[in-house]
Design an enzyme around this catalytic site. Structure first.
Site, PDB file in Angstrom:
ATOM      1  N   PRO A   2      23.665  15.825  -5.220  1.00 46.52           N
ATOM      2  CA  PRO A   2      23.862  14.473  -4.683  1.00 46.52           C
ATOM      3  C   PRO A   2      22.863  13.502  -5.309  1.00 46.52           C
ATOM      4  O   PRO A   2      21.697  13.829  -5.491  1.00 46.52           O
ATOM      5  CB  PRO A   2      23.604  14.633  -3.183  1.00 46.52           C
ATOM      6  CG  PRO A   2      23.761  16.089  -2.908  1.00 46.52           C
ATOM      7  CD  PRO A   2      23.354  16.793  -4.162  1.00 46.52           C
ATOM      8  N   GLU A   3      23.350  12.316  -5.650  1.00 42.00           N
ATOM      9  CA  GLU A   3      22.493  11.293  -6.232  1.00 42.00           C
ATOM     10  C   GLU A   3      22.339  10.153  -5.235  1.00 42.00           C
ATOM     11  O   GLU A   3      22.757  10.263  -4.079  1.00 42.00           O
ATOM     12  CB  GLU A   3      23.070  10.828  -7.574  1.00 42.00           C
ATOM     13  CG  GLU A   3      23.176  11.971  -8.581  1.00 42.00           C
ATOM     14  CD  GLU A   3      23.746  11.555  -9.924  1.00 42.00           C
ATOM     15  OE1 GLU A   3      23.608  10.374 -10.311  1.00 42.00           O
ATOM     16  OE2 GLU A   3      24.356  12.408 -10.607  1.00 42.00           O
TER      17      GLU A   3
END
Length: 290
Positions: A2-3
């Site tokens: 996840p960014e």
């Protein structure tokens, strides 16, 4: 992994659901996911405390407590946070359960067990999580072309790699570096020190615009988030180049290409991101003059 947009989504979903709730008990099934302090001490300090605001720093979630203590969480590759009813079926790889005084639970699960939690007391310095070494937030008002050029403008590394350096820019990873460079029309393998002032200006505009766009596209209700077990809120339908090797460019219809930069996959358009031709010609010229 996840960014920034995904972590922002988790923050907006989880934060309002736990704010003002007290922790009645904690179950730890995998002590190794608690990086600081030891698991027993982690539980002892948190039991009876009340959740306050939830914030984000880069790819880190920060859950603040009314006492001034804070829990820092990094989801890494497969970590997930869910707020559930007490009788909700538990995920197979659930490692920590915080039971709250409204009968619900905050659960942390992680298939690969790379995610980590840290508990810091009110005045305790963070020498553990690495969060203090992060660079500037790309959504902050002082995220400028001047900042980017000062941090990255002398680097010989590919601009794709530089955008992912957390010590320079907090929160950008492999997916959104591709999307940003496509929107900016910059070839991902260009050395950062070859970018012009105009290109730094363009990146300073495109980076927050693209991240904000994907945050908006990630919007999901708490009910939908729980129903999909925190997995189906990502931006796959809206990605223009990442993961689309061989497909037509959404702008010019040229087939998208893939390369490996610094061990990471990068997808780009050889027509819209024409820095490849300019860079290669410049490199050939330099080689011929040596």
């Amino acid at each position: 992994m996840p960014e920034l947009p995904e972590i922002e989504t988790v923050k907006r979903i989880i934060g309002p659901q736990i704010r003002g709730l007290a922790i009645e008990s904690i179950s730890v099934r995998r002590p190794e996911v608690i990086a600081h302090p030891a698991a027993d001490e982690f539980c002892r300090r948190l039991r009876g405390q009340t959740f306050d605001a939830t914030t984000r720093r880069g790819k880190f979630l920060v859950i603040r407590l009314e006492s001034g203590d804070k829990v820092i969480i990094h989801l890494r590759m497969t970590g997930c946070l869910l707020v559930t009813p007490a009788d909700y079926p538990e995920e197979k790889h659930t490692h920590i359960v915080f039971r709250m005084d409204n009968g619900k639970a905050l659960r942390f699960s992680d298939t690969r067990r790379f995610g980590r939690l840290w508990l810091l007391q009110k005045e305790e310095a963070d020498t553990y999580s690495g969060m203090e070494r992060l660079g500037k937030e790309p959504l902050s008002p002082d995220f400028t072309a001047e900042y980017l050029a000062s941090k990255l403008g002398k680097r010989k590394k590919a601009v794709k790699e530089c955008l992912m350096e957390q010590g320079a820019i907090a929160g950008i990873g492999n997916i959104y570096s591709d999307e940003i460079l496509f929107a900016a029309g910059i070839y991902p393998a260009r050395p950062a020190n070859s970018l012009t002032g105009e290109e730094w200006e363009r990146l300073a505009e495109v980076i927050p615009e693209r991240l904000s766009f994907f945050i908006r596209k990630n919007e999901i209700s708490p009910e939908e988030y729980l129903e999909t077990k925190g997995r189906d809120y990502r931006n796959t339908p809206f990605l223009q180049v990442y993961g689309h090797e061989g497909e037509p460019c959404p702008t010019c219809k040229t087939s998208l290409c893939r390369m490996v930069i610094g061990g990471r996959s990068s997808t780009y358009c050889p027509s819209c991101q024409q820095g490849d031709k300019e860079f290669n010609e410049s490199r050939k010229t330099k080689e011929q003059t040596v």
